[in-house]
Scaffold this motif. Structure first.
Motif, short mmCIF file in Angstrom:
data_model
loop_
_atom_site.label_atom_id
_atom_site.label_comp_id
_atom_site.label_asym_id
_atom_site.label_seq_id
_atom_site.Cartn_x
_atom_site.Cartn_y
_atom_site.Cartn_z
N ARG A 9 88.57 37.59 1.05
CA ARG A 9 87.55 36.89 1.55
C ARG A 9 86.10 37.36 1.04
N GLU A 10 86.07 38.77 1.07
CA GLU A 10 84.90 39.41 0.52
C GLU A 10 84.36 38.95 -0.92
N SER A 24 83.33 35.37 -1.02
CA SER A 24 81.81 35.19 -0.41
C SER A 24 80.82 35.83 -1.48
N THR A 25 81.18 36.72 -2.35
CA THR A 25 80.36 37.19 -3.21
C THR A 25 80.35 36.23 -4.57
N VAL A 60 79.67 30.96 0.31
CA VAL A 60 80.57 30.71 1.54
C VAL A 60 80.09 31.82 2.32
N ASP A 61 80.13 31.70 3.63
CA ASP A 61 79.93 32.56 4.75
C ASP A 61 78.56 33.55 4.62
N PHE A 62 77.74 32.66 3.76
CA PHE A 62 76.57 33.45 3.86
C PHE A 62 75.56 33.37 5.13
N GLN A 94 73.09 41.57 3.28
CA GLN A 94 72.88 40.59 2.01
C GLN A 94 71.56 40.74 1.30
N THR A 134 76.07 35.66 -8.41
CA THR A 134 77.29 35.16 -8.57
C THR A 134 77.74 34.98 -10.18
N ARG A 185 79.74 25.63 -2.97
CA ARG A 185 80.97 25.14 -2.09
C ARG A 185 80.49 23.71 -1.66
#
Length: 510
Positions: free
Chosen positions: A141-142, A145-146, A150-152, A159, A169, A442
Motif C-alpha cells: 500500500r505504501e 501510494s508513493t 492514492v491515499d494522499f 508528505q 512518481t 487514479r
C-alpha cells in the motif's frame, strides 16, 4: 418493344412502393433519433439539477458519463497513464526488485526499482521481488501510494507538497515504464474502449538528443535578455549541424521506427492511436533544442507522430528561467518544419507557485510566439496581461484549451469554481476534456467528464459539442477526422437510444 415497356412498367410499379416504404422507415428512424436526443437532454438536465429539495443525482450522472461516447483523449501522457499495479507486474516479469528501506551509504532509496542484476540476490533482504511485495500488504500500500496520488488526502502521514509528490512518481516507475510499450498501449486501448473512447493521442517518448560541444555551448550561454538575433544565430548553427550529421539523423530515424514498432497492431476498426513526441522543459537549453529538432523532424509529414509538445513542471526553476527561450525555439523550428502541429503545456500555474510576473505571459507566448494550436491546461488565464484580449484571441484563432480537472485540482489546488473552465465556455473558447496522467491520478476519462458535468453543469448540447471537439481539434488528418466524426455520430445515436430507455426506467417514485 412493347414487352420491354411492359417490363419496365412492372419494375417501376414494384420499385415505387418499395422506395416509399424505405423512405417511411428512414423518416421513422429519424424521428426516433430526434426523440431519443430530446429524451437524453431532459434526463441529463434532471441529473445535473437534482430533484426538488435534493442534490445532484451523482450516481446516475456518473453512470451516464461512463456510457457517454468520449471521442478522443488528446492530452494524455503514456507513462503517467499506466497504473502502478501494471508497473509492478512488469517488475515481476523482468525479475527486478524494489527497495523497502533506504540505505544512503549504498545509494539505495526506498520505493526505487533495482534493475542491476548484481544487486538482485537472495541475500539482499531490503530489495523485494514483486511477489514478496504483494504478500506484504503494508509495504504494497505504501508503494502504490508513493507511485500515485492514492491515499494522499484521506489519512494523515508525512508528505511533500502535492505538486512535488505528483512529479516525483515518474522518477520511481521510470526504470520499468518503457519495458513493453506496445503491451502498455494495448492495456490503455482496452481501458479506453471499455469507457467508449475511440481515439487516443498520447505523448509517448521524448525525442533523442545529439550534442555538438561548440554549438551547444553557444545555446547554453543564451540568457533571458539575449536578443532574438543572438538566439536565431545560435539556433541556426546547431540546427544546420543536426540536419547534416549522420549520427543525429540515424537517431531520429531509429526513434521513428521505434515508435512505429510501439504502435504496431493497436489500431482497429473501433480504435485509433496517434502519437505526440515531446521534450523536457527542465533540461539544459542545448538539450531542449536538440531534442526539439529531432521531435520536429520526426513529426514532419508523419501520419503516426502527429504533433510536438513540451512537458515537465512549468513552475520549476529551469522551466521558468528559459520559458521565453523555449518559445523562440519553437518559432524557429516551425519555420523549418512548417507542417508540424503544436500543442503546448502552458499556463499550468497559479498565484503563489511562481512570482506574479511569470503568470502574465506563458499562454500568450505559447500562442503568439511558438504558434501553438492547442494549449494544455491554460489555468492561469485570469492572471495573464490583458486576459480579456487573450480570451478573444483564443476564440479568434480557434485555439482549443485542454482541460485536466483532476490534475489541476491535485497539483495546483484549483477546485470547483476557481477553475476557469466555465469562463472559457462563457467566452466561447473551444475546450476539450482530457485525462492527463490517469494512472498517477487514479482516474479515467469518464471521471473527468463526470467532474465537468457535476461541477459546472453544462447543457447536454455543450457537453456533446465538447466531446466532438476532441476529434475536431485533434491532429488527425482531415480524411481521418471525417471517419472519426462519422463513427462518433453512430456512437451518439446508440448512446442516446440507451439513455432514453434509462430515463424511462429511472422515473422517480420517491
Amino acid at each position: 418493344m412493347m414487352k420491354k415497356i411492359i417490363a419496365a412498367f412492372c419494375i417501376s410499379a414494384f420499385a415505387l412502393p418499395m422506395a416509399t416504404a424505405y423512405a417511411k422507415d428512414d423518416a421513422k428512424d429519424d424521428a426516433k433519433t430526434k426523440q431519443n436526443l430530446q429524451s437524453t437532454r431532459q434526463y441529463y438536465a434532471q441529473l445535473i439539477a437534482g430533484t426538488p429539495g435534493a442534490q445532484v443525482r451523482l450516481a446516475e450522472l456518473n453512470m451516464l458519463m461512463t456510457m457517454l461516447p468520449k471521442g478522443g483523449d488528446i492530452h494524455h501522457h503514456y507513462t503517467g497513464s499506466v497504473y502502478a499495479e501494471t508497473y509492478l507486474d512488469w517488475i515481476g516479469q523482468q525479475g527486478f526488485c524494489v527497495y523497502r528501506e533506504s540505505d544512503l551509504a549504498n545509494k539505495q532509496e526506498k520505493f526505487r526499482i533495482e534493475t542491476r542484476k548484481a544487486y538482485i540476490t537472495e541475500t539482499n533482504k531490503t530489495c523485494l521481488m514483486a511477489d514478496a511485495i504483494r504478500k506484504d500488504n503494508a509495504f504494497y500500500r505504501e508503494l502504490i501510494s508513493t507511485w500515485s496520488v492514492v491515499d494522499f488526502d484521506n489519512h494523515v502521514h508525512p508528505q511533500v507538497a502535492p505538486d512535488q509528490h505528483f512529479f516525483n512518481t515518474f522518477g520511481y516507475f521510470s526504470p520499468i515504464s518503457k519495458y513493453s510499450t506496445n503491451q502498455g498501449l494495448t492495456i490503455l486501448k482496452q481501458q479506453a474502449k471499455a469507457e467508449n473512447q475511440q481515439y487516443l493521442e498520447t505523448m509517448l517518448k521524448s525525442a533523442p538528443i545529439t550534442d555538438h560541444p561548440e554549438f551547444s555551448a553557444k545555446i547554453d550561454a543564451l540568457q533571458a535578455n539575449s536578443s532574438k538575433a543572438e538566439m536565431l544565430e545560435a539556433f541556426g548553427k546547431l540546427a544546420d549541424f543536426l540536419a547534416q550529421d549522420a549520427g543525429a539523423q540515424k537517431k531520429i530515424a531509429d526513434y521513428v521506427q521505434e515508435t512505429i514498432n510501439d504502435a504496431a497492431g493497436i489500431d482497429d476498426a473501433d480504435f485509433t492511436l496517434r502519437i505526440q513526441t515531446y521534450v523536457s522543459r527542465n533540461s539544459a537549453p542545448s538539450k531542449v533544442f536538440s531534442s526539439l529538432f529531432a521531435a520536429f523532424a520526426a513529426s514532419q509529414n508523419n501520419p503516426l507522430i502527429v504533433g510536438v509538445n513540451i512537458v515537465g513542471a512549468e513552475h520549476a526553476l529551469v522551466a521558468v528561467r528559459d520559458y521565453n527561450l523555449h518559445m523562440q525555439m519553437f518559432a524557429f523550428l516551425k519555420q523549418r518544419f512548417p507542417k508540424v502541429r503544436l500543442s503546448l503545456h502552458a499556463g499550468e500555474l497559479v498565484l503563489g507557485i511562481v512570482p506574479p510576473e511569470h503568470l502574465q505571459h506563458h499562454m500568450r507566448s505559447a500562442i503568439q510566439i511558438a504558434g501553438a494550436e492547442r494549449i494544455g491546461h491554460g489555468v492561469d488565464i485570469m492572471h495573464e496581461t490583458n486576459p480579456d484580449q487573450l480570451l478573444a484571441e483564443l476564440k479568434k484563432r480557434n485555439v482549443a484549451v485542454e482541460i485536466n480537472l483532476t490534475s489541476n485540482d491535485f497539483i495546483l489546488g484549483l477546485k470547483q469554481q476557481a477553475h476557469p473552465v466555465a469562463m472559457y465556455l462563457r467566452h466561447e473558447t473551444p475546450i476539450v476534456i482530457s485525462s492527463d496522467d490517469a494512472g498517477v491520478s487514479r482516474s479515467n476519462l469518464s471521471r473527468e467528464y463526470f467532474l465537468f458535468a457535476s461541477r459546472y453543469t453544462p447543457s447536454y448540447d455543450t457537453l456533446k459539442k465538447t466531446v466532438y471537439n476532441s476529434i475536431r481539434y485533434s491532429f488527425l488528418s482531415p480524411s481521418d477526422k471525417v471517419i472519426q466524426l462519422r463513427q462518433l455520430d453512430q456512437r451518439f445515436v446508440k448512446f442516446e437510444a440507451a439513455a432514453a430507455k434509462l430515463a424511462l426506467s429511472a422515473k422517480s417514485k420517491f
